[in-house]
Design an enzyme around this catalytic site. Sequence first.
Site, short mmCIF file in Angstrom:
data_model
loop_
_atom_site.label_atom_id
_atom_site.label_comp_id
_atom_site.label_asym_id
_atom_site.label_seq_id
_atom_site.Cartn_x
_atom_site.Cartn_y
_atom_site.Cartn_z
N GLY A 128 0.83 -1.21 0.00
CA GLY A 128 0.00 0.00 0.00
C GLY A 128 0.85 1.25 0.00
N GLY B 231 0.51 5.88 0.54
CA GLY B 231 -0.25 7.08 0.87
C GLY B 231 0.64 8.29 0.67
N GLY B 232 0.18 9.46 1.13
CA GLY B 232 0.93 10.67 0.93
C GLY B 232 2.27 10.67 1.65
CE1 TYR B 233 0.79 6.49 4.35
CE2 TYR B 233 2.94 5.50 4.55
CZ TYR B 233 1.59 5.38 4.35
OH TYR B 233 1.06 4.15 4.13
N GLY B 234 4.30 7.94 2.09
CA GLY B 234 5.24 6.98 1.54
C GLY B 234 4.56 5.64 1.29
CE LYS B 235 6.20 2.83 -3.41
NZ LYS B 235 6.91 2.00 -4.42
CB VAL B 236 2.28 0.19 4.15
CG1 VAL B 236 2.18 -0.85 5.24
CG2 VAL B 236 1.86 1.54 4.67
CE LYS C 202 2.07 5.08 9.40
NZ LYS C 202 0.83 5.78 9.83
CG ASP D 242 -8.80 11.25 10.20
OD1 ASP D 242 -9.84 11.72 9.70
OD2 ASP D 242 -7.81 10.90 9.53
#
Length: 960
Positions: free
Chosen positions: A643, A645-650, A664, A760
């Site tokens: 996966g 996201g905006g932060y990087g990868k998992v 993460k 959130d």
Amino acid sequence: MGSAVWLFSLVVSIHIYIIAAATNPDDASALRSLMDEWKNLPSNWGSADPCDDKWVGIKCNDSRVTSLKLPSMKLEGQLTGDVFSLSELQELDLSYNEGITGSLPPGIGNLKKLINLILVGCGFFGPIPDTIGALPQLRVLSLNSNGFTGPIPRSIGNISTLYWLDLADNLLDGEIPVSDGPTTPGLDWLVHTKHFHFGKNQLSGPIPSKLFSSEMTLIHLLFESNRLSGALPSTLGLVQTLQVVRFDNNSLKEDLPLNLNNLTSLNDLYLSNNRLTGPLPNLTGMSSLNTLYLSNNSFNSTDIPSWFPTLSSLTTLVMEDTQLTGQIPASFFNLRRLETVVLKYNSLDGTLDIGPGVSDQLEIIDLQGNSITDFNNTGRPYTFEIILVDNPVCQETGTANPQPYCTLPPPDSSPLYSTPPQNCQPYSCGSGQISSPTCRCAYPYTGTLEFRALFFSDLGSPTPFVSLEQNLTQFFKFPEFPVDSVSLRNPRMDPYQYLLLDLELFPYGQDRFNETGVSEIASAFSSQDYKPPDMYFGPYVFRGDPYEYFSDGPAHSSKSSVGIAIGAAAGASVLFVLLVLAGIYAYRQRKRADRATLESNPFAHWDPKKSSGSIPQLKGARCFGFEELKKYTKNFSEANDIGSGGYGKVYRGTLPTGELVAIKRAQQGSMQGGLEFKTEIELLSRVHHKNVVSLLGFCFERGEQMLIYEYVPNGSLSDSLSGKSGIRLDWARRLKITLGAARGVAYLHELANPPIIHRDIKSTNILLDERLNAKVADFGLSKPMGDSEKGHVSTQVKGTMGYLDPEYYMTQQLTEKSDVYSFGVLMLEIVTARRPIERGKYIVREVRTCMDKTKSLYNLQQILDPTISSGTSSKGVERFIDLAMRCVEESGADRPTMGELVKEVEDIMQMAGMNPNSESATSSETYEDAAKGADLHPYSDESFAYSGGFPMSAAKKELH
């Protein structure tokens, strides 16, 4: 003396040269402040000088920044006041960055030289500030596809230079503003504006007759899908430059103005789905009219108008349920450009005679639900579709072999247009690459073209799409743009009668674009520099997708050669002066860099090997080494990439014990999301509950930020509700998941020390384990409640639109009841399987509007997920909805606590015959069976993405 003067002059000349080459200090400071606010900035931001080093998206004139264009960069953050000190800025384009959120500050009015303000498809919300009208040179104002609320600022009427005004696809409400006297502006002052795009909002009230005048030069007037009422004013007929008019899907009533046929340049007229009455207007003379939609109105019963055959340019006529009577003249079908005729559910009678000379463009004549008694085609073959179902001609008894026109045609399963390869054999590409029309494997820049008006209706004809494809190829040709080829596919109509087309642009000379290339391409669409062929296509909007495959950014420029040349020319004495100055400069820069590193690095003074001082007290979480995690993930292999996201990868990792973990990993060396990183470590290391995802450890070395979690195999609740995971959720399972999630949040509020407000709560942050037990995840935005903060915390508003507590948004005072509001929205999502904001509709408002407690299932059958509304065992649904609606009360004081909510969900489960404390399956099918085949993972998209503001989905955004 002379040598001293010469030396002084040389030093001054050098100083002037250096200053001239550098960015204005105020502009440079503003850009560097943005670097502190925004995440995912281009790779060369932060190099020596914005203008000299050509930062991506920055253009300068001399030392002043004149253009800031960063569309489709996956930016995150808010538009801060620092931007508004760029006093020479002429272009601001941040389109297609859903992570750019928050309100549009009033400081926008300080950018007096702004010509283009383009913020398409971002995450903005709240009112559009009145100061927008203080931009005297503005030509393009595009704020469409955001979450703006409130009225249209009447101050926009002050912008006499405005050419393009697009506020469509927001949540704007109130009436259309017009001037009131010589000092109070309105939209009627915009006599030079060509485009009014206001569709898909919540505008209400009558259309002011003052809005239109003969002085106006409008060509596109789009107010579709609002809540406008009253009559269509006759002053509309004064704007003879109009080419496209859309007022469909409103609540207009009364007669249409008789002077509509003054609009002789009009191509498209959409008035369907209103409450229009009276006679049909005479449209004789509208020789340019191409598309006419008048369906679902209450016009007086009238014979087929005699002006039908006079519309020489007509391609599409749709007048379903408009009280038409009589017989269609055969001459009507001779119109040479006619493609589509839909006159369903009227009172047409007599014989259908298509006559000789029928248009060779004709594709369909749909007359079902009329009173036609015969069909006369004199035995001639025809190639188009005729539908006469539910007419007397198809209801005769004794007909053994019904005619083709007496049965509904099957859905057309033939593929629509897709760009063919250019005399080559496509490759089978891997790793996310796609074969281009020139048969090269590459990572294209993709998006969706959305056309708000069309001059054709036959989506099966390749001609318009080939024309568009050639037009795109010509515009984006190399070397103007780094594009090798373009591809179109999947043309389709959406419920708003917009044509959607998937677009791919392939890079030239390499397999991926760099940041500058994507920025330039996306800006050509957002600024409307690209214009489609007007023979087929009307106004459009482009929706760019995030680009995941940037090549390395441009190399930083070097000024060493300049220094060498200066040293050689100036001699030893000047070199000495410069070395001293350089030393001072380097020292100051080093100190500044150290301070910046200290400020941006929340662990600058944290030695993970110690356990005192400023170090968090970690309970159960340990510090992993980089080499360890590298080994557990097989060098962070692509096979273990689960996966992003905006932060990087998992990545999936396997510990020496065989235990699976999810790792993460933030973008290497970026330090973006550092505060959220620290927050999640500090909070999750202290919380331990079966309904909260477990943090096993972290890594903070070699410039890396990594968090290690337990591996949760069955994805997010969002994946299951949408059907993406393949997991079937019946009512019993949904109750079980609701209870688990509620217990997790209640633990955070009532038992954690200190108490934690999640901030959130949403379906992508509820993960499901192998038995579909719910686990609350993603604590990047969470806020602990200290003893001094009992009651509320005053803080910057953060969260996700659609789930966000309006009271928190208005007061900026965060309480546990803010999580309760989000949980109430989550409960409505669980019973409806709809996103909180979908197609511009907010689920809370939809349920509240339709809810009728006197009827079964509260009259919500059309909103509830069919799995529930048609299920045989759905006990407790109504009580569940009652509880959800109490959670989304406007005032936090009227909402239950999470502890109270847990008890009520337990009661509902008992009402449904379930044991709330049982871990076993809740129906004849086990959880394992339900989850069988699910191959999606929770750590993707926004499930675990850090958020510094309001992450927005592709769905429409709305605030309660």
